[in-house]
Scaffold this active site. Structure first.
Site, mmCIF file in Angstrom:
data_model
loop_
_atom_site.group_PDB
_atom_site.id
_atom_site.type_symbol
_atom_site.label_atom_id
_atom_site.label_comp_id
_atom_site.label_asym_id
_atom_site.label_seq_id
_atom_site.Cartn_x
_atom_site.Cartn_y
_atom_site.Cartn_z
ATOM 1 N N ILE B 13 3.011 -9.240 6.199
ATOM 2 C CA ILE B 13 1.914 -7.632 6.304
ATOM 3 C C ILE B 13 1.159 -8.600 7.610
ATOM 4 O O ILE B 13 0.501 -9.640 8.296
ATOM 5 C CB ILE B 13 0.911 -8.692 5.148
ATOM 6 C CG1 ILE B 13 1.510 -8.465 3.731
ATOM 7 C CG2 ILE B 13 -0.438 -8.564 5.517
ATOM 8 C CD1 ILE B 13 0.790 -8.365 2.653
ATOM 9 N N HIS B 14 1.037 -7.731 8.449
ATOM 10 C CA HIS B 14 -0.310 -7.652 10.018
ATOM 11 C C HIS B 14 -0.455 -6.199 9.769
ATOM 12 O O HIS B 14 -1.312 -5.210 8.672
ATOM 13 C CB HIS B 14 0.841 -7.880 10.285
ATOM 14 C CG HIS B 14 1.663 -7.010 11.266
ATOM 15 N ND1 HIS B 14 1.743 -5.956 11.986
ATOM 16 C CD2 HIS B 14 2.853 -6.934 10.593
ATOM 17 C CE1 HIS B 14 3.162 -5.341 12.273
ATOM 18 N NE2 HIS B 14 3.729 -5.714 11.766
ATOM 19 N N GLY B 15 -1.381 -5.940 10.935
ATOM 20 C CA GLY B 15 -2.304 -5.244 11.223
ATOM 21 C C GLY B 15 -1.862 -3.584 10.995
ATOM 22 O O GLY B 15 -2.566 -2.489 10.721
#
Lengths: 659, 160
Positions: B13-15
């Site tokens: 999960i990231h930007g």
């Protein structure tokens, strides 16, 4: 795909420049050229072009303490600076504000750049100011220039891995200063060359070039540019809506839109800023009410309820990460190597400056991380082997949101400190903290800093910049709107730049020091406290209200045709839409764009809207009066196309124009 | 087909995932399949908390993940699946999880990995796994964010 479009944009820019180099007669300069010559292009001097090019470099460089991306990179601020360089700060701010609207929802995450806002800001404002263009035409000219900007970005991302390898070589030699140097010196020299040269040339020759092309255009095409300037902002607004136009805060968008339409009196358009401030203050009050009376939105207790309740956040299961309390009695206190307050500060300053100095496809912020760790490594390790290992450990791929993400650095510094004092912390546990936390923190950080705070503050700044973007009627005989009629206010750019810098730098500093003191568990504390959700919900209310107002102000479209019904002529806009709701067409365009933007890439939408504007401005419904500048013909052109650029469509020169 | 996006990404999960993909797809459920993450209580908690309001995150190891995805696949609710390595996806595919397309979204440079496209680097082992996935009838595409045009993996890495 974006690369192909970027190439297309580059070609377009080249064609424009080439067209400018040709003598006007080759292109068959019509009478319009003489007509438009009413406002001669102000020439941009060599040193002005150089300053603009340096400004563009700075916007993409590492020299602004981590806030270049939030300030100079944005057309609002760039417009103000270009305005100062060209001696028209107020007008520059106004144009920068207009150009910024299509980029309101701009987000760059993980080395992807959907569109480039910085080149349109710097070059678009230069061309528009020098050519006395209206802010609306400036938008239409600036947006395609942005495609060229993406080429520069992708070029840089592709070349910079070379410097990461140079840094690897320095690390092999246990050369701390060498690694630091490789992170900024070569990539910044490269960046300077690829930014300065094209921007200098564009700033120097662009205004005349573009103006020469514009002078060849028939009236309807010039109108088409203004129409495009009225509907392109819908893209930026729709992109921002993708983040905040959700759930319970949706109604606030419509409230904002209606507030603007009703509060804004076209007769006193200089009051734009005051209206916007009023709406913003209302927004703050509404956000507070919303948070107080809609508790369900603020409390987030869904997945958090399931994990083991006893997981005290203080006791992290793997290596202890609280840096201050001497938990590991491995080394006697006297011999302990400690990271000083100064080291911590220095490391943070280095990161804030240089995190993306060598941003590249291979490691993203990898070399930036190593650079930031240099003061820590210098303090903690003395043998070349330890130094080499530490440098190599931190040169690997790394990417996070460079402000919220600073928790990672703080926690890693604490771990390095314990490791240097003999605690059993291996590379894997340090890597696990880095690779495990950088993603989630980027997700949260991007949503907040780029997805909420920036567009909201930008919207405020754009509002404060004042003036009217698309309507400034009756500037002389030609009826073509001119910037001289609108007012701009540099305070919008200045207030925005100060506020965003203060917010971003504070977040970065707090995250860094908290990460060091409390270790990685601070992330869970923060996420569980619900603070972030409250901020996002409140920001959503304020943001929707201001965004709605901004949509009402910048998205401009008027139906052109006048139809004859039962012998009486009826203008579709004045006779049909306005009695219902004056903002109907703009609102429909914004909502339509919002629906489309989920499926269609913004770049394609920009191109489609440019083409559509040209088609919509062509006088299908009447005789083509392309060559005459006389008011009757202007009116004809204006009312016989699908859309027309200003309202009312000039006064009918005769009582009833021939249908 | 509710497994809307099956993505290989080092950072899970990231930007890009939260700010771009999730918005573009409108999913309400993210299923992370990764053995190491499933064992790490701290990371599991961070990941579940990092998703935006209203989005459920589940973290499973490969065995449990396969069972869970088989269960979710027939429902109409869109699901985003995140994994760290091609090996995980191959295991899921072999376990019978119906995956139409695998998206290579983030594979950072590292020892043994060679860069094949922008931020995508792969090691020889990973190439073998990805080719095995392709042999099972699942398309493998590189698409970093929703706005990019998907590039078929076999057009970038051929032969070998």
């Amino acid at each position: 795909m974006s690369r192909r479009l970027a190439a297309l944009g580059g070609c377009l820019t080249l064609v424009l420049l080439l067209a400018a180099a040709m003598p006007a007669t080759v292109l068959g300069a019509g009478p319009l050229a003489a007509d438009a010559a009413q406002a001669p292009v102000v020439s941009v001097s060599l040193w002005q072009a150089a300053l603009i090019a340096i400004g563009y470099y700075l916007a993409n460089s590492c020299w602004l303490f981590g806030v270049a991306y939030f300030t100079l990179y944005r057309p609002l601020v760039a417009g103000f600076i270009v305005g100062c360089i060209l001696g028209q700060p107020a007008e520059g701010t106004l144009i920068g504000a207009a150009i910024n609207v299509p980029y309101l929802g701009f987000i760059s995450a993980g080395g992807s750049l959907p569109v480039d806002p910085s080149l349109p800001g710097w070059i678009g404002t230069t061309i528009a100011l020098a050519g006395h263009m209206s802010p609306a035409s400036a938008i239409a000219i600036a947006v395609p220039i942005g495609l060229l900007g993406t080429i520069l970005f992708y070029g840089r991302m592709a070349v910079d891995p070379i410097f990461a390898h140079w840094a690897d070589a320095r690390a092999e030699a246990a050369d701390i200063r060498g690694v630091a140097l490789m992170n900024w010196l070569p990539p910044q020299i490269f960046l300077f060359i690829i930014s300065f040269v094209p921007v200098f040339l564009l700033a120097l020759n662009g205004p005349t070039a573009v103006q020469n092309v514009l002078n060849q255009l028939p009236v309807w095409a010039t109108n088409g540019l203004i129409i495009a300037g009225g509907i392109l902002p819908a893209i930026g607004i729709a992109l921002t809506m993708r983040f905040i136009f959700r759930g319970a805060s949706i109604p606030y968008f419509f409230i904002g839109f209606i507030l603007w339409t009703t509060m804004n009196n076209p007769a006193t358009s200089s009051d734009d800023s005051r209206v916007l401030i009023t709406i913003a203050v209302l927004g703050v009050a509404l956000a507070w009410l919303h948070l107080t009376f809609a508790p369900a939105a603020a409390a987030k207790v869904e997945p958090a309820s399931e994990p083991a309740p006893s997981l005290a956040t203080e006791t992290s299961p793997t290596p202890p990460t609280s840096g201050t309390s001497g938990t590991s009695p491995v080394t006697a206190d006297a011999e302990r190597v400690r990271v000083t307050r100064g080291d911590l500060l220095k490391s943070w300053v280095l990161w804030t400056f240089f995190s993306q100095a060598n941003y590249n496809y291979e490691r993203l912020q990898g070399t930036g991380f190593a650079h930031a760790m240099t003061p820590i490594i210098t303090r903690l390790y003395s043998s070349p082997d330890e130094i080499r290992a530490a440098l190599q450990r931190h040169l690997v791929f790394f990417n996070t949101e460079p402000n919220f993400g600073n928790v990672v650095h703080g926690a890693v510094i604490a771990m390095e400190e314990q490791r240097a004092n003999g605690a059993p912390i291996d590379d894997d546990s340090i890597n696990a903290v880095k690779s495990g936390l950088m993603g989630p923190l980027a997700g949260i950080g991007d949503s907040i800093s780029q997805g909420a705070i920036t567009p909201i503050l930008l919207a405020l700044g754009i509002g404060l910049a004042g003036g009217t973007a698309s309507i400034a009627i009756g500037s002389g005989s030609s009826g073509i709107p001119s910037v001289s009629n609108a007012t701009g206010n540099p305070i919008g750019a200045i207030v925005y730049a100060i506020l965003i810098s203060a917010v971003i730098i504070s977040i970065g500093y707090v995250a860094w020091t908290q990460g060091y003191r409390r270790g990685r568990s601070v992330v869970i504390d923060l996420l569980k406290s619900g603070t972030i959700d409250r901020v996002l919900v409140g920001a959503g209310v304020l943001g929707n209200l201001v965004l709605g107002a901004l949509a009402a102000r910048f998205v401009v479209a008027y139906l052109g045709p006048t139809v004859t019904v039962a012998g009486a002529s009826l203008n579709l806009q004045a006779g049909l839409l306005d009695p219902v709701f004056a903002g109907l067409l703009p609102l429909a365009i914004v909502l339509g764009t919002w629906l489309m933007i989920k499926r269609i890439s913004p770049l394609w939408l920009v191109l489609a809207y440019l083409v559509f504007s040209m088609v919509a401005s062509y006088p299908f419904f009447g005789p083509d009066h392309t060559t005459s500048g006389d008011p009757a013909a202007q009116y004809q052109v204006c009312t016989s196309a699908l859309l027309h650029p200003y309202y009312p469509c000039g006064a009918p020169p005769v009582a009833t124009p021939a249908p | 087909m509710s497994l809307r996006l099956v993505r290989i990404d080092d950072r899970l999960i990231h930007g890009q995932v939260i700010a771009v993909w999730l918005r573009a797809l409108g999913g309400k459920r993210i299923v992370i399949v990764d053995d190491a993450t499933a064992r790490d209580e701290f990371l599991r908690e961070v990941l579940t908390l990092a998703a935006p309001h209203g989005v459920q995150v589940e973290v499973h190891d490969v065995a449990a993940g396969a069972v869970r995805l088989m269960e979710l696949a027939p429902s109409p609710e869109p699901v985003m699946v995140l994994a760290r390595s091609p090996r995980t996806i191959l295991a899921l595919r072999q376990a019978g999880v119906p995956i139409e397309v695998v998206d290579l979204g983030g594979m950072g440079a590292g020892p043994g990995r060679k860069r094949i496209h922008r931020t995508i680097s792969v090691s020889p082992d990973e190439i073998r796994d990805l080719q095995a996935i392709e042999k099972l009838g699942t398309r493998v595409e590189i698409q970093i964010v929703a706005d990019d045009r998907p590039i078929p993996f076999h057009s970038v890495v051929s032969g070998e």
